[in-house]
Design an enzyme around this catalytic site. Sequence first.
Site, short mmCIF file in Angstrom:
data_model
loop_
_atom_site.label_atom_id
_atom_site.label_comp_id
_atom_site.label_asym_id
_atom_site.label_seq_id
_atom_site.Cartn_x
_atom_site.Cartn_y
_atom_site.Cartn_z
CD GLU A 24 4.91 -0.46 -6.15
OE1 GLU A 24 4.46 0.68 -6.07
OE2 GLU A 24 4.86 -1.13 -7.22
CG HIS A 26 2.63 1.86 -1.62
ND1 HIS A 26 2.42 3.01 -2.39
CD2 HIS A 26 3.18 0.96 -2.48
CE1 HIS A 26 2.84 2.79 -3.63
NE2 HIS A 26 3.29 1.57 -3.72
CB CYS A 74 2.91 9.52 -1.50
SG CYS A 74 1.72 8.39 -0.82
N1 LIG Z 1 1.85 5.49 -1.06
C1 LIG Z 1 2.81 6.04 -1.77
N2 LIG Z 1 4.01 6.03 -1.31
N3 LIG Z 1 2.61 6.53 -2.98
C2 LIG Z 1 1.35 6.81 -3.57
C3 LIG Z 1 1.38 6.53 -5.02
C4 LIG Z 1 0.11 6.85 -5.70
C5 LIG Z 1 0.09 6.37 -7.13
N4 LIG Z 1 -1.11 6.85 -7.80
C6 LIG Z 1 -1.23 6.79 -9.14
O1 LIG Z 1 -0.32 6.40 -9.86
C7 LIG Z 1 -2.54 7.25 -9.73
C8 LIG Z 1 -2.43 7.81 -11.13
C9 LIG Z 1 -3.75 7.95 -11.81
O2 LIG Z 1 -4.66 7.19 -11.51
O3 LIG Z 1 -3.88 8.84 -12.70
C10 LIG Z 1 0.16 4.85 -7.17
O4 LIG Z 1 -0.87 4.19 -7.03
O5 LIG Z 1 1.29 4.32 -7.31
#
Ligand SMILES: N=C(N)NCCC[C@H](NC(=O)CCC(=O)O)C(=O)O
Length: 447
Positions: A174, A250, A371
């Site tokens: 990730e 994460h 993020c």
């Molecule tokens: N913590 C960090 N670094 N990043 C956050 C990422 C959020 C992302 N949300 C999404 O992909 C949701 C998309 C949706 O539900 O439409 C994920 O879960 O991978």
Amino acid sequence: MRAFEVNFDGLVGPTHNYSGLSFGNVASTSNLKQYSNPKLAAKQGLQKMKALADMGFKQGVLAPQERPSVATLRKLGFSGKDHEVIRQAAQQAPAILAACSSASSMWTANAATVSPSADTEDGCVHFTAANLNNKFHRAIEHPTTSRVLKAMFADEYYFAHHAALPPVAAFGDEGAANHTRFCGDYGKPGVEFFVYGRAAFAHGQPEPRRFPARQTLEASQAVARLHGLTDDGVVYAQQDPDVIDMGVFHNDVISVGNQNVLFHHQRSFLDQQRVLDELQRKLAAKGVEFKAIEVPEAAVSVEDAIQSYLFNSQLLTKADGRMMIVVPEECRDNPRVAAYLDTLVKSGGPIDSYKVFDLKQSMRNGGGPACLRLRVALTETELGAVNPAVLMNDELFRQLNQWVDKHYRDQLSEADLADPALLQECRTALDQLTQILRLGSVYPFQL
Ligand SMILES: N=C(N)NCCC[C@H](NC(=O)CCC(=O)O)C(=O)O
């Protein structure tokens, strides 16, 4: 030589929407089918970039991706002209169309893992694009991510790019969301801290039961090998599996680090004291005094941390050497977290101020300030080799706002994803963006 941390924030793409795609990410699943506002989302992100650039921090921008991904839909058997591909997918498999339409590349902390030149064997800055194998909508990001990163960091003398790891669960990666680099000065050798959710090739090790562990130990080890890191410059830690099961998908939802400081929750890691001791020891060997600021459960619960995203913050070193913490508005709205922040900045510790941003459009999908940015520590010479068109300044801010005003909708629902005009709007916008950011041809429709 002078060295800096440069934050490259993801520009939110024109298809930003809420499709509940990320099982284990509470915000994503609970905001399913809400209307999104892509224009506002992009502007909220740009405001953060510009405000930080204006405060003197080095700031860049990372371009969004082509969505819906017609190429992916074709791989899944939808055929005909592009608009027919979209029509068929909308009729037969709307959930897959939604996944192929996600603007999730905005969370650039998941774009790649980056090791600065001071830490690597060959003295290059190394990038490994993250395979994001755990979620289909994110697993399709890395080929374009690699092309965009190469267009930003093109000089092979300074920058080494690695393809994403094999796309299987055992090597789930990730990117920087589970990677923190500690150091004294940004240009001096540091210790890279890799946090994983489970070990894929070991049996009987603790792992979460309810929600997925997206990152494996073996993936982190592979990245460290590819980047030419040495054992004395690496620490591995396992995230507390019970906390993953509560929604900490994460590590950057439960801890954040900068230079010699780790700001983390009491329940961040398994065997937490051992982890902190190893960081302290390895940093001391490099002449760096490690400082951990542990937030007790009694002050901020794991639930409050997830709801407010206190730890999904940016810790930035100011010109006076003190640190500022950048938090989302949700932290000010949560009375316990707000009280904690007030105490923190008055404590006499390394963090002496905080700055609040409204990032609600991204937060509703589980994406806070941390993020939205990929950190790249660069020497002055390396920074000089970065594509200058991606670095934030008054003119780029003006151009990007104008570009968003011209091309973005201010409302998007699941039904709108079936509109073939959206694809055209997205391609027209991205074609112009590649000219603004001087990226060349990076999108499938341009290749
Ligand atoms: N913590 C960090 N670094 N990043 C956050 C990422 C959020 C992302 N949300 C999404 O992909 C949701 C998309 C949706 O539900 O439409 C994920 O879960 O991978």
